[in-house]
Design a protein around this motif. Structure first.
Motif, PDB file in Angstrom:
ATOM      1  N   VAL A 130       0.835  -1.210   0.000  1.00 52.20           N
ATOM      2  CA  VAL A 130       0.000   0.000   0.000  1.00 52.20           C
ATOM      3  C   VAL A 130       0.868   1.257   0.000  1.00 52.20           C
ATOM      4  CG1 VAL A 130      -1.633   1.336   1.402  1.00 52.20           C
ATOM      5  CG2 VAL A 130      -2.013  -1.098   1.031  1.00 52.20           C
ATOM      6  N   THR A 131       1.937   1.263   0.816  1.00 59.38           N
ATOM      7  CA  THR A 131       2.800   2.451   0.848  1.00 59.38           C
ATOM      8  C   THR A 131       3.562   2.619  -0.465  1.00 59.38           C
ATOM      9  OG1 THR A 131       4.493   1.136   1.986  1.00 59.38           O
ATOM     10  CG2 THR A 131       3.064   2.509   3.354  1.00 59.38           C
ATOM     11  N   LEU A 132       3.921   1.513  -1.095  1.00 54.93           N
ATOM     12  CA  LEU A 132       4.597   1.598  -2.395  1.00 54.93           C
ATOM     13  C   LEU A 132       3.651   2.161  -3.453  1.00 54.93           C
ATOM     14  CD1 LEU A 132       7.208   0.972  -3.953  1.00 54.93           C
ATOM     15  CD2 LEU A 132       6.252  -1.285  -4.437  1.00 54.93           C
ATOM     16  N   ALA A 133       2.390   1.708  -3.443  1.00 57.25           N
ATOM     17  CA  ALA A 133       1.400   2.238  -4.383  1.00 57.25           C
ATOM     18  C   ALA A 133       1.145   3.720  -4.126  1.00 57.25           C
ATOM     19  CB  ALA A 133       0.097   1.446  -4.265  1.00 57.25           C
ATOM     20  N   ALA A 134       1.124   4.133  -2.862  1.00 58.15           N
ATOM     21  CA  ALA A 134       0.939   5.553  -2.534  1.00 58.15           C
ATOM     22  C   ALA A 134       2.104   6.378  -3.051  1.00 58.15           C
ATOM     23  CB  ALA A 134       0.783   5.724  -1.025  1.00 58.15           C
ATOM     24  N   ALA A 137       1.707   6.809  -6.749  1.00 55.78           N
ATOM     25  CA  ALA A 137       0.629   7.755  -7.059  1.00 55.78           C
ATOM     26  C   ALA A 137       1.032   9.197  -6.767  1.00 55.78           C
ATOM     27  CB  ALA A 137      -0.621   7.392  -6.258  1.00 55.78           C
ATOM     28  N   LEU A 138       1.839   9.414  -5.737  1.00 59.73           N
ATOM     29  CA  LEU A 138       2.234  10.771  -5.353  1.00 59.73           C
ATOM     30  C   LEU A 138       3.395  11.326  -6.170  1.00 59.73           C
ATOM     31  CD1 LEU A 138       1.965  10.551  -1.458  1.00 59.73           C
ATOM     32  CD2 LEU A 138       0.495  11.857  -3.011  1.00 59.73           C
ATOM     33  N   MET A 139       4.216  10.474  -6.753  1.00 56.84           N
ATOM     34  CA  MET A 139       5.397  10.943  -7.484  1.00 56.84           C
ATOM     35  C   MET A 139       5.075  11.950  -8.585  1.00 56.84           C
ATOM     36  SD  MET A 139       8.026   7.719  -7.704  1.00 56.84           S
ATOM     37  CE  MET A 139       8.697   8.301  -9.234  1.00 56.84           C
ATOM     38  N   PRO A 140       4.072  11.714  -9.448  1.00 62.56           N
ATOM     39  CA  PRO A 140       3.799  12.713 -10.490  1.00 62.56           C
ATOM     40  C   PRO A 140       3.299  14.046  -9.930  1.00 62.56           C
ATOM     41  CG  PRO A 140       2.770  10.605 -11.031  1.00 62.56           C
ATOM     42  CD  PRO A 140       3.261  10.508  -9.630  1.00 62.56           C
ATOM     43  N   LEU A 141       2.731  14.016  -8.728  1.00 65.20           N
ATOM     44  CA  LEU A 141       2.159  15.228  -8.152  1.00 65.20           C
ATOM     45  C   LEU A 141       3.179  16.076  -7.400  1.00 65.20           C
ATOM     46  CD1 LEU A 141      -1.120  13.638  -6.735  1.00 65.20           C
ATOM     47  CD2 LEU A 141      -0.807  14.833  -8.917  1.00 65.20           C
ATOM     48  N   ILE A 142       4.039  15.439  -6.586  1.00 62.85           N
ATOM     49  CA  ILE A 142       4.966  16.202  -5.744  1.00 62.85           C
ATOM     50  C   ILE A 142       6.418  15.774  -5.910  1.00 62.85           C
ATOM     51  CG2 ILE A 142       3.217  16.722  -4.002  1.00 62.85           C
ATOM     52  CD1 ILE A 142       4.368  14.499  -2.272  1.00 62.85           C
ATOM     53  N   GLY A 143       6.724  14.970  -6.907  1.00 60.23           N
ATOM     54  CA  GLY A 143       8.092  14.523  -7.101  1.00 60.23           C
ATOM     55  C   GLY A 143       8.381  13.268  -6.294  1.00 60.23           C
ATOM     56  N   ALA A 150       9.398   9.198   2.869  1.00 62.43           N
ATOM     57  CA  ALA A 150       8.350   8.647   3.736  1.00 62.43           C
ATOM     58  C   ALA A 150       8.308   7.124   3.631  1.00 62.43           C
ATOM     59  CB  ALA A 150       6.996   9.246   3.370  1.00 62.43           C
ATOM     60  N   LEU A 151       8.453   6.605   2.418  1.00 60.39           N
ATOM     61  CA  LEU A 151       8.441   5.156   2.215  1.00 60.39           C
ATOM     62  C   LEU A 151       9.590   4.487   2.970  1.00 60.39           C
ATOM     63  CD1 LEU A 151       7.099   2.819   0.465  1.00 60.39           C
ATOM     64  CD2 LEU A 151       9.049   3.150  -1.035  1.00 60.39           C
ATOM     65  N   CYS A 152      10.783   5.047   2.857  1.00 58.12           N
ATOM     66  CA  CYS A 152      11.940   4.482   3.559  1.00 58.12           C
ATOM     67  C   CYS A 152      11.744   4.511   5.068  1.00 58.12           C
ATOM     68  CB  CYS A 152      13.212   5.238   3.187  1.00 58.12           C
ATOM     69  SG  CYS A 152      13.817   4.885   1.533  1.00 58.12           S
ATOM     70  N   VAL A 183      18.724  12.152 -11.268  1.00 56.42           N
ATOM     71  CA  VAL A 183      18.467  13.536 -11.664  1.00 56.42           C
ATOM     72  C   VAL A 183      19.753  14.211 -12.132  1.00 56.42           C
ATOM     73  CG1 VAL A 183      17.624  15.789 -10.889  1.00 56.42           C
ATOM     74  CG2 VAL A 183      16.464  13.709 -10.147  1.00 56.42           C
ATOM     75  N   LEU A 184      20.799  14.165 -11.304  1.00 58.20           N
ATOM     76  CA  LEU A 184      22.021  14.881 -11.635  1.00 58.20           C
ATOM     77  C   LEU A 184      22.876  14.149 -12.666  1.00 58.20           C
ATOM     78  CD1 LEU A 184      23.042  16.118  -8.063  1.00 58.20           C
ATOM     79  CD2 LEU A 184      21.785  17.357  -9.838  1.00 58.20           C
ATOM     80  N   ALA A 185      23.128  12.852 -12.439  1.00 64.70           N
ATOM     81  CA  ALA A 185      24.055  12.132 -13.327  1.00 64.70           C
ATOM     82  C   ALA A 185      23.391  11.704 -14.640  1.00 64.70           C
ATOM     83  CB  ALA A 185      24.630  10.919 -12.607  1.00 64.70           C
ATOM     84  N   LEU A 186      22.230  11.080 -14.554  1.00 66.19           N
ATOM     85  CA  LEU A 186      21.587  10.548 -15.765  1.00 66.19           C
ATOM     86  C   LEU A 186      20.603  11.516 -16.410  1.00 66.19           C
ATOM     87  CD1 LEU A 186      20.941   6.883 -14.571  1.00 66.19           C
ATOM     88  CD2 LEU A 186      22.810   7.738 -15.999  1.00 66.19           C
ATOM     89  N   ASN A 187      20.201  12.544 -15.677  1.00 67.21           N
ATOM     90  CA  ASN A 187      19.272  13.558 -16.183  1.00 67.21           C
ATOM     91  C   ASN A 187      17.994  12.921 -16.745  1.00 67.21           C
ATOM     92  OD1 ASN A 187      18.441  16.161 -16.613  1.00 67.21           O
ATOM     93  ND2 ASN A 187      19.417  16.340 -18.620  1.00 67.21           N
ATOM     94  N   THR A 188      17.409  11.970 -15.981  1.00 64.09           N
ATOM     95  CA  THR A 188      16.184  11.313 -16.428  1.00 64.09           C
ATOM     96  C   THR A 188      14.983  12.220 -16.185  1.00 64.09           C
ATOM     97  OG1 THR A 188      15.836  10.281 -14.261  1.00 64.09           O
ATOM     98  CG2 THR A 188      17.128   9.036 -15.870  1.00 64.09           C
ATOM     99  N   SER A 189      13.848  11.785 -16.697  1.00 70.08           N
ATOM    100  CA  SER A 189      12.632  12.609 -16.573  1.00 70.08           C
ATOM    101  C   SER A 189      11.813  12.212 -15.357  1.00 70.08           C
ATOM    102  CB  SER A 189      11.789  12.447 -17.845  1.00 70.08           C
ATOM    103  OG  SER A 189      11.419  11.088 -18.016  1.00 70.08           O
ATOM    104  N   ILE A 190      12.442  11.635 -14.359  1.00 71.71           N
ATOM    105  CA  ILE A 190      11.724  11.284 -13.143  1.00 71.71           C
ATOM    106  C   ILE A 190      11.203  12.556 -12.475  1.00 71.71           C
ATOM    107  CG2 ILE A 190      13.819  11.296 -11.721  1.00 71.71           C
ATOM    108  CD1 ILE A 190      12.646   8.974 -10.134  1.00 71.71           C
ATOM    109  N   PRO A 191       9.948  12.565 -12.024  1.00 74.65           N
ATOM    110  CA  PRO A 191       9.419  13.782 -11.385  1.00 74.65           C
ATOM    111  C   PRO A 191      10.177  14.107 -10.092  1.00 74.65           C
ATOM    112  CG  PRO A 191       7.651  12.211 -11.861  1.00 74.65           C
ATOM    113  CD  PRO A 191       8.944  11.512 -12.101  1.00 74.65           C
ATOM    114  N   HIS A 192      10.623  15.363  -9.973  1.00 77.28           N
ATOM    115  CA  HIS A 192      11.357  15.763  -8.759  1.00 77.28           C
ATOM    116  C   HIS A 192      11.016  17.189  -8.404  1.00 77.28           C
ATOM    117  CE1 HIS A 192      14.324  17.924 -11.296  1.00 77.28           C
ATOM    118  NE2 HIS A 192      14.128  16.906 -12.124  1.00 77.28           N
ATOM    119  N   LEU A 193      11.211  17.516  -7.120  1.00 73.99           N
ATOM    120  CA  LEU A 193      10.885  18.841  -6.606  1.00 73.99           C
ATOM    121  C   LEU A 193      11.984  19.850  -6.886  1.00 73.99           C
ATOM    122  CD1 LEU A 193       9.322  18.099  -3.107  1.00 73.99           C
ATOM    123  CD2 LEU A 193       8.179  19.061  -5.087  1.00 73.99           C
TER     124      LEU A 193
END
Length: 194
Positions: A130-134, A137-143, A150-152, A183-193
């Protein structure tokens, strides 16, 4: 050893006198003296109660249901061919394996005595899911930074029972490491703040 008095069993008493024998080391010595049969009998006494046929069937049906649902979703994504696979091919193969394992467990696992009875700790994998699914779901909204942190924390402190100190240090290190790599090394499009 010269100058070391012998104890009642003929061994040295210097370790016991200096406080070297702890309850843990005495327990280890007792376990070392047990035969394999005695050790197996002790483990048998300490293990949780067996699940029973109904719990085995219920867990098998859950695996079967998840496998069937995943197979249907995989086919909707498109399978393609082994030469030109589409996105649903590997999830479909994994779902087929899940269905096969669920059926096998449902048929052959009814008499399995190794499965443990559902207890309060049985909710830990569900909490993790459940926490992994949350987080997803939250990554596109707040990075990814805050949901990953929180998951860790939830997984390490509440599911893993780690201390707050190690939880906070490792959780922050994981998020910083992921940020540095993706983000820094690979410059992927992962959502981040940041």
């Amino acid at each position: 050893m010269k100058g070391t008095p012998a104890g009642p069993t003929g061994g040295s008493t210097s370790t016991a006198a200096s406080g070297g024998d702890t309850p843990h080391s005495l327990q280890d010595e007792v376990l070392d003296d047990l035969t394999p049969e005695q050790l197996a009998a002790q483990w048998e006494e300490e293990k949780p109660p067996a699940a029973g046929a109904l719990a085995n069937a219920a867990s098998s049906l859950v695996v079967l249901g998840v496998g069937i649902a995943a197979g249907i979703l995989s086919m909707a994504m498109g399978l393609g061919t082994p030469a030109t696979p589409q996105p649903g091919l590997w999830p479909f193969i994994i779902s087929c394996v899940m269905v096969a394992l669920g059926l096998f467990q449902l048929i052959a696992g009814r008499h399995n005595r190794d499965a443990e009875k559902f207890t309060r700790m049985s909710t830990a994998p569900l909490t993790g899911l459940v926490t992994l699914a949350a987080m997803v779901a939250l990554m596109p909204l707040i990075g990814f930074e805050l949901p990953a942190l929180a998951l860790c924390v939830i997984w390490m402190r509440f599911l893993g029972g780690e201390t707050w100190r190690s939880t906070l240090v490792v959780s922050a290190s994981v998020v910083i490491g992921f940020y540095a790599i993706f983000v820094l090394a690979l410059n992927t499009s992962i959502p981040h703040l940041f």
